[in-house]
Design a protein around this motif. Sequence first.
Motif, PDB file in Angstrom:
ATOM      1  N   ALA A   7      -6.497   6.088   2.680  1.00  0.00           N
ATOM      2  CA  ALA A   7      -7.768   5.184   2.431  1.00  0.00           C
ATOM      3  C   ALA A   7      -7.370   4.043   1.387  1.00  0.00           C
ATOM      4  CB  ALA A   7      -8.923   6.042   2.143  1.00  0.00           C
ATOM      5  N   THR A   8      -6.640   4.610   0.096  1.00  0.00           N
ATOM      6  CA  THR A   8      -6.693   4.181  -1.221  1.00  0.00           C
ATOM      7  C   THR A   8      -5.512   2.980  -0.846  1.00  0.00           C
ATOM      8  OG1 THR A   8      -4.947   5.605  -2.096  1.00  0.00           O
ATOM      9  CG2 THR A   8      -7.292   5.840  -2.539  1.00  0.00           C
ATOM     10  N   ALA A   9      -4.311   3.492  -0.011  1.00  0.00           N
ATOM     11  CA  ALA A   9      -3.467   2.415   0.182  1.00  0.00           C
ATOM     12  C   ALA A   9      -3.731   1.532   1.189  1.00  0.00           C
ATOM     13  CB  ALA A   9      -2.170   3.282   0.941  1.00  0.00           C
ATOM     14  N   LEU A  10      -4.925   1.614   1.773  1.00  0.00           N
ATOM     15  CA  LEU A  10      -5.458   0.332   2.974  1.00  0.00           C
ATOM     16  C   LEU A  10      -6.434  -0.318   2.282  1.00  0.00           C
ATOM     17  CD1 LEU A  10      -5.534   2.819   6.297  1.00  0.00           C
ATOM     18  CD2 LEU A  10      -4.090   0.646   5.815  1.00  0.00           C
ATOM     19  N   LEU A  11      -7.205   0.008   1.190  1.00  0.00           N
ATOM     20  CA  LEU A  11      -8.230  -0.456   0.679  1.00  0.00           C
ATOM     21  C   LEU A  11      -8.002  -2.070   0.389  1.00  0.00           C
ATOM     22  CD1 LEU A  11     -11.294   0.162  -0.030  1.00  0.00           C
ATOM     23  CD2 LEU A  11     -10.307   0.374  -2.154  1.00  0.00           C
ATOM     24  N   HIS A  12      -7.145  -2.562  -0.016  1.00  0.00           N
ATOM     25  CA  HIS A  12      -6.791  -3.811  -0.592  1.00  0.00           C
ATOM     26  C   HIS A  12      -6.104  -4.692   0.414  1.00  0.00           C
ATOM     27  CE1 HIS A  12      -3.210  -1.841  -1.634  1.00  0.00           C
ATOM     28  NE2 HIS A  12      -2.652  -2.993  -1.872  1.00  0.00           N
ATOM     29  N   SER A  13      -6.073  -4.441   1.719  1.00  0.00           N
ATOM     30  CA  SER A  13      -5.408  -4.925   2.756  1.00  0.00           C
ATOM     31  C   SER A  13      -4.054  -5.493   2.522  1.00  0.00           C
ATOM     32  CB  SER A  13      -6.418  -6.343   3.180  1.00  0.00           C
ATOM     33  OG  SER A  13      -5.903  -6.945   4.394  1.00  0.00           O
ATOM     34  N   PRO A  14      -3.233  -4.417   2.383  1.00  0.00           N
ATOM     35  CA  PRO A  14      -1.746  -4.858   1.916  1.00  0.00           C
ATOM     36  C   PRO A  14      -1.057  -5.343   3.398  1.00  0.00           C
ATOM     37  CG  PRO A  14      -1.740  -2.485   2.062  1.00  0.00           C
ATOM     38  CD  PRO A  14      -3.496  -2.903   2.287  1.00  0.00           C
ATOM     39  N   ARG A  15      -0.065  -5.672   3.137  1.00  0.00           N
ATOM     40  CA  ARG A  15       0.736  -6.226   4.308  1.00  0.00           C
ATOM     41  C   ARG A  15       2.038  -5.301   4.527  1.00  0.00           C
ATOM     42  NH1 ARG A  15      -1.903  -7.139   7.219  1.00  0.00           N
ATOM     43  NH2 ARG A  15      -0.519  -8.132   8.717  1.00  0.00           N
ATOM     44  N   VAL A  16       2.315  -4.357   3.704  1.00  0.00           N
ATOM     45  CA  VAL A  16       3.412  -3.550   3.653  1.00  0.00           C
ATOM     46  C   VAL A  16       2.903  -2.173   3.183  1.00  0.00           C
ATOM     47  CG1 VAL A  16       5.968  -2.677   3.103  1.00  0.00           C
ATOM     48  CG2 VAL A  16       5.239  -5.101   3.358  1.00  0.00           C
ATOM     49  N   LEU A  17       3.007  -1.165   4.192  1.00  0.00           N
ATOM     50  CA  LEU A  17       2.681   0.242   3.628  1.00  0.00           C
ATOM     51  C   LEU A  17       3.952   0.892   3.608  1.00  0.00           C
ATOM     52  CD1 LEU A  17      -0.279   1.062   6.075  1.00  0.00           C
ATOM     53  CD2 LEU A  17      -0.425   0.892   3.726  1.00  0.00           C
TER      54      LEU A  17
ATOM     55  N   VAL B 209       5.392  -0.929   8.611  1.00  0.00           N
ATOM     56  CA  VAL B 209       4.866   0.577   8.036  1.00  0.00           C
ATOM     57  C   VAL B 209       6.323   1.084   7.721  1.00  0.00           C
ATOM     58  CG1 VAL B 209       3.930   2.686   8.482  1.00  0.00           C
ATOM     59  CG2 VAL B 209       2.808   0.473   9.038  1.00  0.00           C
ATOM     60  N   ILE B 210       6.512   1.757   6.710  1.00  0.00           N
ATOM     61  CA  ILE B 210       7.760   2.562   6.408  1.00  0.00           C
ATOM     62  C   ILE B 210       7.279   3.735   6.141  1.00  0.00           C
ATOM     63  CG2 ILE B 210       9.864   2.865   4.903  1.00  0.00           C
ATOM     64  CD1 ILE B 210       8.062  -0.485   4.637  1.00  0.00           C
ATOM     65  N   ILE B 211       7.763   5.103   6.737  1.00  0.00           N
ATOM     66  CA  ILE B 211       7.340   6.476   6.429  1.00  0.00           C
ATOM     67  C   ILE B 211       8.443   7.132   6.353  1.00  0.00           C
ATOM     68  CG2 ILE B 211       5.214   6.320   8.193  1.00  0.00           C
ATOM     69  CD1 ILE B 211       6.765   8.052   9.979  1.00  0.00           C
ATOM     70  N   SER B 212       8.390   8.247   5.610  1.00  0.00           N
ATOM     71  CA  SER B 212       9.314   9.205   5.399  1.00  0.00           C
ATOM     72  C   SER B 212       8.959  10.606   6.294  1.00  0.00           C
ATOM     73  CB  SER B 212       9.779   9.413   4.127  1.00  0.00           C
ATOM     74  OG  SER B 212       8.935  10.315   3.378  1.00  0.00           O
ATOM     75  N   SER B 213       9.886  11.101   6.789  1.00  0.00           N
ATOM     76  CA  SER B 213       9.347  12.461   7.606  1.00  0.00           C
ATOM     77  C   SER B 213      10.872  13.317   7.586  1.00  0.00           C
ATOM     78  CB  SER B 213       8.803  12.044   8.841  1.00  0.00           C
ATOM     79  OG  SER B 213       8.297  13.214   9.604  1.00  0.00           O
TER      80      SER B 213
ATOM     81  N   GLY C 116       0.787  -1.054   0.113  1.00  0.00           N
ATOM     82  CA  GLY C 116       0.051  -0.163  -0.059  1.00  0.00           C
ATOM     83  C   GLY C 116       0.921   1.190   0.049  1.00  0.00           C
ATOM     84  N   VAL C 117       0.607   2.302  -0.912  1.00  0.00           N
ATOM     85  CA  VAL C 117       1.831   3.293  -0.914  1.00  0.00           C
ATOM     86  C   VAL C 117       0.815   4.627  -1.186  1.00  0.00           C
ATOM     87  CG1 VAL C 117       3.308   4.116  -2.707  1.00  0.00           C
ATOM     88  CG2 VAL C 117       2.836   1.804  -2.673  1.00  0.00           C
ATOM     89  N   LEU C 118       1.532   5.519  -0.287  1.00  0.00           N
ATOM     90  CA  LEU C 118       1.089   7.018  -0.267  1.00  0.00           C
ATOM     91  C   LEU C 118       2.444   7.966  -0.633  1.00  0.00           C
ATOM     92  CD1 LEU C 118      -0.969   9.092   0.302  1.00  0.00           C
ATOM     93  CD2 LEU C 118       0.111   9.220   2.779  1.00  0.00           C
TER      94      LEU C 118
END
Length: 262
Positions: free
Chosen positions: A158-168, A199-203, A89-91
């Motif tokens: 929401a689009t990233a979560l919709l398909h129930s991924p295992r890696v965000l 979960v991988i976030i950049s900040s 899932g990608v944002l």
Amino acid sequence: MTENNSIPSGGAALELRALRREFGDKVAVDDIDLVVPTGSFYGVVGPNGAGKTTALSMAVGLLRPSSGAAFVLGLDVWSDPVEAKRRLGVLPDGLALPERLTGGELLTYWGRFRGMPADVVAARAAELLRILELEEAESLGTLVGEYSTGMRKKIGLATALLHSPRVLVLDEPYEAVDPVSARVLTRILRRFTETGGSVIISSHVMALVEQLCDHVAIVADGKVIAQGTLDEVRGGRSLDDRFVELVGAPEVGEEELAWIGG
């Protein structure tokens, strides 16, 4: 096309191997190696122009690398993209969204595009809109093009979560998000990791990464200059202090900018 689900517990959710990207004579990402353990909440930090967004774009299949490889749960993003992206899932940074759809219409389109059953899409879309506090905008028929920056971040999640991924993989997910919505977002992401997701976030916000993440990588000049658990990387100091020590910061002399406040 083969599927590889034989990832051992504690293995890599995301792995970058000698990942490199050049734009003409400029090296934006310089042979990065990075391993994100399964089940971790992983922060990627670095100054502007460090190569974070470019590296993550290559990691999720949005930008082709000049060389190197990226793997999601053992699947090569570039040689097995369909199966790899089922788990992702990608944002992305600067997410472009259809402007003339409501949030619900966008989620319906996105779910059906992914081949999800219509009833599943409808149920998940309604739940996501409610939890992410976009239900009122939907009831008013507000188009995505009329969303605030924070609302666009939430519908993107929401689009990233919709398909129930295992890696965000989320690029600046908290940017322009109000404090109440940020708490909701944090609860969602923590639940995601508690159920085995990664979960991988950049900040750019060190305090946020310290609060959320159990692992961190510091990127500068297109290279990973430190990575590991949060405690390993910060070495008994704050992440902010460790970041400045590794990356450096310009000094402002006593006589410089003397006209400020004068």
